[in-house]
Design an enzyme around this catalytic site. Structure first.
Site, mmCIF file in Angstrom:
data_model
loop_
_atom_site.group_PDB
_atom_site.id
_atom_site.type_symbol
_atom_site.label_atom_id
_atom_site.label_comp_id
_atom_site.label_asym_id
_atom_site.label_seq_id
_atom_site.Cartn_x
_atom_site.Cartn_y
_atom_site.Cartn_z
ATOM 1 N N GLY A 19 -5.400 5.245 3.505
ATOM 2 C CA GLY A 19 -4.358 5.984 4.224
ATOM 3 C C GLY A 19 -3.408 6.662 3.261
ATOM 4 O O GLY A 19 -2.188 6.690 3.477
ATOM 5 N N ALA A 20 -3.959 7.236 2.201
ATOM 6 C CA ALA A 20 -3.140 7.706 1.080
ATOM 7 C C ALA A 20 -2.179 8.834 1.426
ATOM 8 O O ALA A 20 -1.198 9.052 0.705
ATOM 9 C CB ALA A 20 -4.050 8.139 -0.071
ATOM 10 N N SER A 21 -2.440 9.584 2.504
ATOM 11 C CA SER A 21 -1.550 10.696 2.842
ATOM 12 C C SER A 21 -0.498 10.309 3.883
ATOM 13 O O SER A 21 0.343 11.130 4.245
ATOM 14 C CB SER A 21 -2.364 11.886 3.359
ATOM 15 O OG SER A 21 -2.967 11.587 4.603
ATOM 16 N N LYS A 63 3.986 14.157 -8.503
ATOM 17 C CA LYS A 63 3.441 13.344 -9.585
ATOM 18 C C LYS A 63 1.916 13.412 -9.537
ATOM 19 O O LYS A 63 1.260 12.455 -9.114
ATOM 20 C CB LYS A 63 3.903 11.892 -9.450
ATOM 21 C CG LYS A 63 5.408 11.689 -9.518
ATOM 22 C CD LYS A 63 5.775 10.225 -9.325
ATOM 23 C CE LYS A 63 7.282 10.029 -9.411
ATOM 24 N NZ LYS A 63 7.652 8.592 -9.236
ATOM 25 N N PRO A 84 1.086 -10.071 7.560
ATOM 26 C CA PRO A 84 1.651 -9.062 8.453
ATOM 27 C C PRO A 84 2.838 -8.331 7.860
ATOM 28 O O PRO A 84 3.239 -7.286 8.355
ATOM 29 C CB PRO A 84 2.064 -9.877 9.684
ATOM 30 C CG PRO A 84 2.295 -11.257 9.152
ATOM 31 C CD PRO A 84 1.283 -11.440 8.058
ATOM 32 N N MET A 134 4.455 -7.576 3.794
ATOM 33 C CA MET A 134 4.366 -7.793 2.352
ATOM 34 C C MET A 134 5.732 -7.882 1.678
ATOM 35 O O MET A 134 5.812 -8.095 0.467
ATOM 36 C CB MET A 134 3.565 -6.653 1.715
ATOM 37 C CG MET A 134 2.118 -6.592 2.132
ATOM 38 S SD MET A 134 1.176 -7.978 1.476
ATOM 39 C CE MET A 134 -0.367 -7.762 2.378
ATOM 40 N N HIS A 151 11.494 -1.108 15.598
ATOM 41 C CA HIS A 151 10.744 -0.258 14.676
ATOM 42 C C HIS A 151 10.820 1.200 15.125
ATOM 43 O O HIS A 151 11.252 1.499 16.239
ATOM 44 C CB HIS A 151 9.275 -0.692 14.584
ATOM 45 C CG HIS A 151 9.061 -1.903 13.736
ATOM 46 N ND1 HIS A 151 9.240 -3.183 14.216
ATOM 47 C CD2 HIS A 151 8.689 -2.036 12.431
ATOM 48 C CE1 HIS A 151 8.977 -4.053 13.244
ATOM 49 N NE2 HIS A 151 8.645 -3.381 12.153
ATOM 50 N N HIS A 152 10.313 2.063 14.269
ATOM 51 C CA HIS A 152 10.303 3.496 14.515
ATOM 52 C C HIS A 152 9.426 3.861 15.713
ATOM 53 O O HIS A 152 8.582 3.080 16.159
ATOM 54 C CB HIS A 152 9.813 4.233 13.268
ATOM 55 C CG HIS A 152 8.488 3.706 12.776
ATOM 56 N ND1 HIS A 152 7.275 4.173 13.226
ATOM 57 C CD2 HIS A 152 8.211 2.719 11.872
ATOM 58 C CE1 HIS A 152 6.295 3.519 12.619
ATOM 59 N NE2 HIS A 152 6.827 2.634 11.798
ATOM 60 N N LYS A 182 5.330 3.468 15.760
ATOM 61 C CA LYS A 182 4.589 2.209 15.661
ATOM 62 C C LYS A 182 3.781 1.990 16.933
ATOM 63 O O LYS A 182 4.294 2.144 18.041
ATOM 64 C CB LYS A 182 5.542 1.036 15.417
ATOM 65 C CG LYS A 182 4.810 -0.271 15.116
ATOM 66 C CD LYS A 182 5.753 -1.315 14.553
ATOM 67 C CE LYS A 182 5.028 -2.625 14.270
ATOM 68 N NZ LYS A 182 3.955 -2.456 13.265
#
Length: 268
Positions: free
Chosen positions: A10-12, A53, A124, A126, A156-157, A160
């Protein structure tokens, strides 16, 4: 010492970008791969470009291409995607840090099975602070086992997709386990209409969704004449990223096994 080679699923996405930046800034790690879904408009672009970067790592939907140089995969996507990544990583000996929430029992069982083939940290949340909070809740539950009603409120936002949050459920599980209860039996996840008096053995949940709230969790131990609240509030996803990197470092000398952040932080 050689750098730890880490890929991001899900890098983007919002969390993915945060992970890419944290890995890039870490002195002992190298971004070694970047995955995203086939429909992502970011495919083929540099994973660090939007952060200013450039990393030299292109975002790919092909597991073999995206993970060819990686020893670890950090995954904060969705259950269906994570389970696909899990199958590939288990087959190829790639260690995983999984922060995805919303798994059903079959999904959790699949993670446990994969941990027989590779090393996995699955939690759930980190955040170091959240996991210390879980330990505090365990201590509090022992003292407030009688005469106190327990309620968990999370916010949450608007984006979610699961509710209650995985963190809220984990809080409920920790408290229920400490009290010798089964959360599946005592959890109350909705109240409407004439509900009758509160069952003193229940653990209630309330969910708020709105705006850009990163993640707020409060547990109330409400007694007669006093109320104790234990809260954790996240103002940035960076705390999840930093916790994930600690999980990666923890897994370095592990070949197989299923671990969580209590193991990473030595809170057992």
């Amino acid at each position: 010492m050689s750098e730890i080679k880490v890929a991001v699923a899900g890098a983007s996405g919002r969390m993915g970008k945060m992970l890419v930046e944290a890995i890039t800034d870490a002195g002992d790690m190298q971004l070694a791969g970047a995955l995203d879904v086939a429909a992502s408009p970011a495919l083929g672009t540099d994973a660090g470009l939007s952060l200013g970067k450039p990393s030299g790592v292109l975002i790919s939907s092909d597991f073999a291409e995206g993970l060819k140089d990686a020893a670890f995969l950090i995954d904060f996507t969705r259950p269906e995607g994570t389970l696909q990544h899990l199958e590939y990583c288990a087959a190829h000996g790639i260690k995983m840090v999984i922060g995805t929430t919303g798994f059903d029992e079959a999904g959790k069982a699949a993670i446990a099975e994969a941990a027989k083939k590779t090393a996995i940290v699955f939690a759930p949340n980190m955040s170091v602070g959240v996991n210390v909070t879980l330990k505090l809740l365990e201590m509090a539950a022992k003292s407030f086992s009688h005469g106190y009603d327990i309620e968990i409120v999370e916010a949450h936002h608007r984006h979610k997709v699961d509710a209650p949050s995985g963190t809220a459920l984990k809080m409920g599980e920790v408290i229920a386990d400490t009290l010798g209860r089964d959360l599946n039996e005592v959890g109350v996840f909705a109240r409407e209409g004439v509900t009758g008096e509160r069952d003193p053995s229940s653990i209630g949940f309330a969910t708020i969704r709105g705006g850009d709230i990163v993640g707020d969790h409060t547990v109330l131990f409400a007694g007669i004449g006093e109320r104790v609240e234990i809260s954790h509030k996240s103002s940035s996803r960076v705390t999840y990223a930093h916790g994930s990197l600690r999980a990666v470092r923890f897994l370095q000398d592990k070949q197989t096994g299923l671990f969580d952040m209590y193991d990473v932080l030595g809170l057992r």
